[in-house]
Design a protein around this motif. Sequence first.
Motif, PDB file in Angstrom:
ATOM      1  N   VAL A  86      11.871   3.079  -4.288  1.00 21.60           N
ATOM      2  CA  VAL A  86      10.878   3.841  -3.538  1.00 21.60           C
ATOM      3  C   VAL A  86       9.583   3.042  -3.519  1.00 21.60           C
ATOM      4  O   VAL A  86       9.211   2.428  -4.522  1.00 21.60           O
ATOM      5  N   GLU A  87       8.902   3.043  -2.367  1.00 16.67           N
ATOM      6  CA  GLU A  87       7.586   2.422  -2.251  1.00 16.67           C
ATOM      7  C   GLU A  87       6.643   3.409  -1.578  1.00 16.67           C
ATOM      8  O   GLU A  87       7.015   4.070  -0.600  1.00 16.67           O
ATOM      9  N   SER A  88       5.428   3.515  -2.095  1.00 18.17           N
ATOM     10  CA  SER A  88       4.417   4.426  -1.552  1.00 18.17           C
ATOM     11  C   SER A  88       3.174   3.626  -1.190  1.00 18.17           C
ATOM     12  O   SER A  88       2.611   2.927  -2.033  1.00 18.17           O
ATOM     13  N   PHE A  89       2.753   3.708   0.064  1.00 16.77           N
ATOM     14  CA  PHE A  89       1.617   2.933   0.559  1.00 16.77           C
ATOM     15  C   PHE A  89       0.500   3.851   1.060  1.00 16.77           C
ATOM     16  O   PHE A  89       0.758   4.903   1.661  1.00 16.77           O
ATOM     17  N   GLY A  90      -0.738   3.420   0.816  1.00 19.05           N
ATOM     18  CA  GLY A  90      -1.891   4.059   1.445  1.00 19.05           C
ATOM     19  C   GLY A  90      -2.408   5.318   0.807  1.00 19.05           C
ATOM     20  O   GLY A  90      -3.362   5.913   1.320  1.00 19.05           O
ATOM     21  N   ARG A  91      -1.829   5.770  -0.323  1.00 18.04           N
ATOM     22  CA  ARG A  91      -2.324   6.992  -0.957  1.00 18.04           C
ATOM     23  C   ARG A  91      -3.568   6.696  -1.792  1.00 18.04           C
ATOM     24  O   ARG A  91      -3.532   5.866  -2.712  1.00 18.04           O
ATOM     25  N   GLY A 141      -2.846  -5.301  -4.998  1.00 18.95           N
ATOM     26  CA  GLY A 141      -3.204  -6.653  -4.565  1.00 18.95           C
ATOM     27  C   GLY A 141      -2.192  -7.303  -3.652  1.00 18.95           C
ATOM     28  O   GLY A 141      -2.527  -8.219  -2.884  1.00 18.95           O
ATOM     29  N   LEU A 142      -0.951  -6.858  -3.699  1.00 17.51           N
ATOM     30  CA  LEU A 142       0.098  -7.476  -2.894  1.00 17.51           C
ATOM     31  C   LEU A 142      -0.175  -7.334  -1.407  1.00 17.51           C
ATOM     32  O   LEU A 142       0.110  -8.235  -0.612  1.00 17.51           O
ATOM     33  N   MET A 143      -0.730  -6.217  -0.985  1.00 21.32           N
ATOM     34  CA  MET A 143      -0.854  -5.940   0.437  1.00 21.32           C
ATOM     35  C   MET A 143      -1.804  -6.918   1.131  1.00 21.32           C
ATOM     36  O   MET A 143      -1.520  -7.391   2.238  1.00 21.32           O
ATOM     37  N   THR A 144      -2.923  -7.256   0.506  1.00 17.56           N
ATOM     38  CA  THR A 144      -3.818  -8.248   1.104  1.00 17.56           C
ATOM     39  C   THR A 144      -3.194  -9.640   1.044  1.00 17.56           C
ATOM     40  O   THR A 144      -3.397 -10.452   1.947  1.00 17.56           O
ATOM     41  N   GLN A 145      -2.438  -9.922  -0.008  1.00 18.69           N
ATOM     42  CA  GLN A 145      -1.755 -11.213  -0.089  1.00 18.69           C
ATOM     43  C   GLN A 145      -0.714 -11.367   1.009  1.00 18.69           C
ATOM     44  O   GLN A 145      -0.416 -12.480   1.441  1.00 18.69           O
ATOM     45  N   LEU A 146      -0.180 -10.243   1.478  1.00 19.40           N
ATOM     46  CA  LEU A 146       0.800 -10.274   2.562  1.00 19.40           C
ATOM     47  C   LEU A 146       0.153 -10.196   3.941  1.00 19.40           C
ATOM     48  O   LEU A 146       0.863 -10.178   4.952  1.00 19.40           O
ATOM     49  N   GLY A 147      -1.191 -10.140   3.986  1.00 21.04           N
ATOM     50  CA  GLY A 147      -1.873 -10.202   5.275  1.00 21.04           C
ATOM     51  C   GLY A 147      -2.656  -8.981   5.685  1.00 21.04           C
ATOM     52  O   GLY A 147      -3.234  -8.958   6.785  1.00 21.04           O
ATOM     53  N   ALA A 148      -2.707  -7.933   4.856  1.00 18.84           N
ATOM     54  CA  ALA A 148      -3.493  -6.743   5.210  1.00 18.84           C
ATOM     55  C   ALA A 148      -4.972  -7.118   5.330  1.00 18.84           C
ATOM     56  O   ALA A 148      -5.496  -7.887   4.530  1.00 18.84           O
ATOM     57  N   ALA A 149      -5.643  -6.573   6.356  1.00 19.73           N
ATOM     58  CA  ALA A 149      -7.048  -6.899   6.586  1.00 19.73           C
ATOM     59  C   ALA A 149      -7.953  -6.329   5.503  1.00 19.73           C
ATOM     60  O   ALA A 149      -9.023  -6.873   5.238  1.00 19.73           O
ATOM     61  N   LYS A 150      -7.525  -5.245   4.867  1.00 22.68           N
ATOM     62  CA  LYS A 150      -8.297  -4.648   3.783  1.00 22.68           C
ATOM     63  C   LYS A 150      -7.320  -4.113   2.736  1.00 22.68           C
ATOM     64  O   LYS A 150      -6.134  -3.912   3.021  1.00 22.68           O
ATOM     65  N   PRO A 151      -7.792  -3.883   1.510  1.00 27.83           N
ATOM     66  CA  PRO A 151      -6.886  -3.425   0.445  1.00 27.83           C
ATOM     67  C   PRO A 151      -6.201  -2.106   0.806  1.00 27.83           C
ATOM     68  O   PRO A 151      -6.823  -1.216   1.392  1.00 27.83           O
ATOM     69  N   ILE A 152      -4.928  -2.017   0.471  1.00 26.22           N
ATOM     70  CA  ILE A 152      -4.140  -0.808   0.696  1.00 26.22           C
ATOM     71  C   ILE A 152      -3.468  -0.426  -0.622  1.00 26.22           C
ATOM     72  O   ILE A 152      -2.747  -1.243  -1.202  1.00 26.22           O
ATOM     73  N   PRO A 153      -3.698   0.783  -1.133  1.00 24.09           N
ATOM     74  CA  PRO A 153      -3.021   1.200  -2.367  1.00 24.09           C
ATOM     75  C   PRO A 153      -1.505   1.138  -2.203  1.00 24.09           C
ATOM     76  O   PRO A 153      -0.968   1.509  -1.147  1.00 24.09           O
ATOM     77  N   ALA A 154      -0.816   0.683  -3.235  1.00 23.91           N
ATOM     78  CA  ALA A 154       0.646   0.564  -3.172  1.00 23.91           C
ATOM     79  C   ALA A 154       1.228   0.715  -4.572  1.00 23.91           C
ATOM     80  O   ALA A 154       0.714   0.144  -5.536  1.00 23.91           O
ATOM     81  N   VAL A 155       2.305   1.490  -4.661  1.00 19.99           N
ATOM     82  CA  VAL A 155       2.986   1.691  -5.934  1.00 19.99           C
ATOM     83  C   VAL A 155       4.447   1.995  -5.641  1.00 19.99           C
ATOM     84  O   VAL A 155       4.772   2.559  -4.589  1.00 19.99           O
ATOM     85  N   GLY A 156       5.337   1.600  -6.539  1.00 16.34           N
ATOM     86  CA  GLY A 156       6.755   1.867  -6.309  1.00 16.34           C
ATOM     87  C   GLY A 156       7.612   1.446  -7.481  1.00 16.34           C
ATOM     88  O   GLY A 156       7.104   1.067  -8.540  1.00 16.34           O
ATOM     89  N   PHE A 157       8.931   1.508  -7.279  1.00 14.61           N
ATOM     90  CA  PHE A 157       9.855   1.103  -8.338  1.00 14.61           C
ATOM     91  C   PHE A 157      11.190   0.698  -7.722  1.00 14.61           C
ATOM     92  O   PHE A 157      11.514   1.055  -6.586  1.00 14.61           O
TER      93      PHE A 157
END
Length: 388
Positions: free
Chosen positions: A113-118, A351-367
Amino acid sequence: MTLTAAPRATGSAAWAEGLLLSFAQAGYARAEPSILQPAEPFLDLSGEDIRKSLYLTTDAGGEELCLRPDLTIPVARDYLASDRCGQPAGFSYLGAVFRYRGGQASEFLQAGVESFGRPDRAAADAEMLALALEATAAVGLSEIEIRTGDVALFTALIDALKLYPVWRRRLLKDFNRKINLAQDIEQITLATGPGHNEYEGVLAALAGSDRKAALALVSDLMTIAGTTNVGGRTVAEIADRFLEQSTLKSGALPRDALGLIKRFMAIDGEPDEAIARLRALAADARLDIAAAIDQFESRVGFMAARGIDVGATRFSTSFGRGLDYYTGFEFELHARGNGVEPLVAGGRYDGLMTQLGAAKPIPAVGFSIWVETLTEIGRQPATAGSVS
């Protein structure tokens, strides 16, 4: 490298499909990223050391591609390319991943599961742990060890100590790639103490220099030597490396900072006890790490609200999953007495999301779930006990 096929796992896949139905009911839509992925993100985020584990090819345009070695990065890339990028969105997945594992099957099933943007990070962290525990409960496992940590606490500590940037980079990198930093600190201390280095003169000349001065000195030395690079490294890269070694050689990690780091790394036990010890450390040393501790405490509250036995959860400040992109909460679920490999593992990776090209930080958590391993252990005779 030989591709060892995974055994047929019809039962495992059927169980995982059922689990994904429950994740879908919880709001996590099915994601099915491409098996063939650009190799660059995996190499950039995990280092060239992972290359020997990847199954690589090159397209007609020269781009290096690989069979996906995990599903977190592919799911994140698809989210970033979608019209939902930046908005809260949750995904679940099940599929084959491909990674050389030295005698074990190189193709195996991974679910997760991956959760983005919360923005409610503490609540999202607790939800991931609760869903992960559902996966172990679904195969009838009750004897589960919950191991947790939080790299954000260590980052806050290092920032509060106001160390030289070179020490900050070195310690954070070391923490992210090691399970027990306490031993590594001892090794760092020994390695940077008195001793011989073939570039002793250069290091001495650079002592106390800034980056501009270091670049000028190294550039002059290389001009004299008649070369513009060494081993593929540019003048700037070589200068940065020499400046780092010079700073480390000078013993720039203060003794009081070393003592505080060791004291911090010794905190281990129940979360509530760890919170109390962290607050005591912050007060004694006048460290500005209250925000990170508050976030930790908030997460523990949400865990309890979800019915997780917080008192039976182990927290350690030295716990880490060995990946550079984690930025906060990390966890692993282990079968009690059944080896060191986790059955389920994950955490926060903003931190992964900006490293993958996101213009600004995006919260991300998963397992991620190791499907065959979990179902195999679940088929073993059950023992009475409780989640711990």
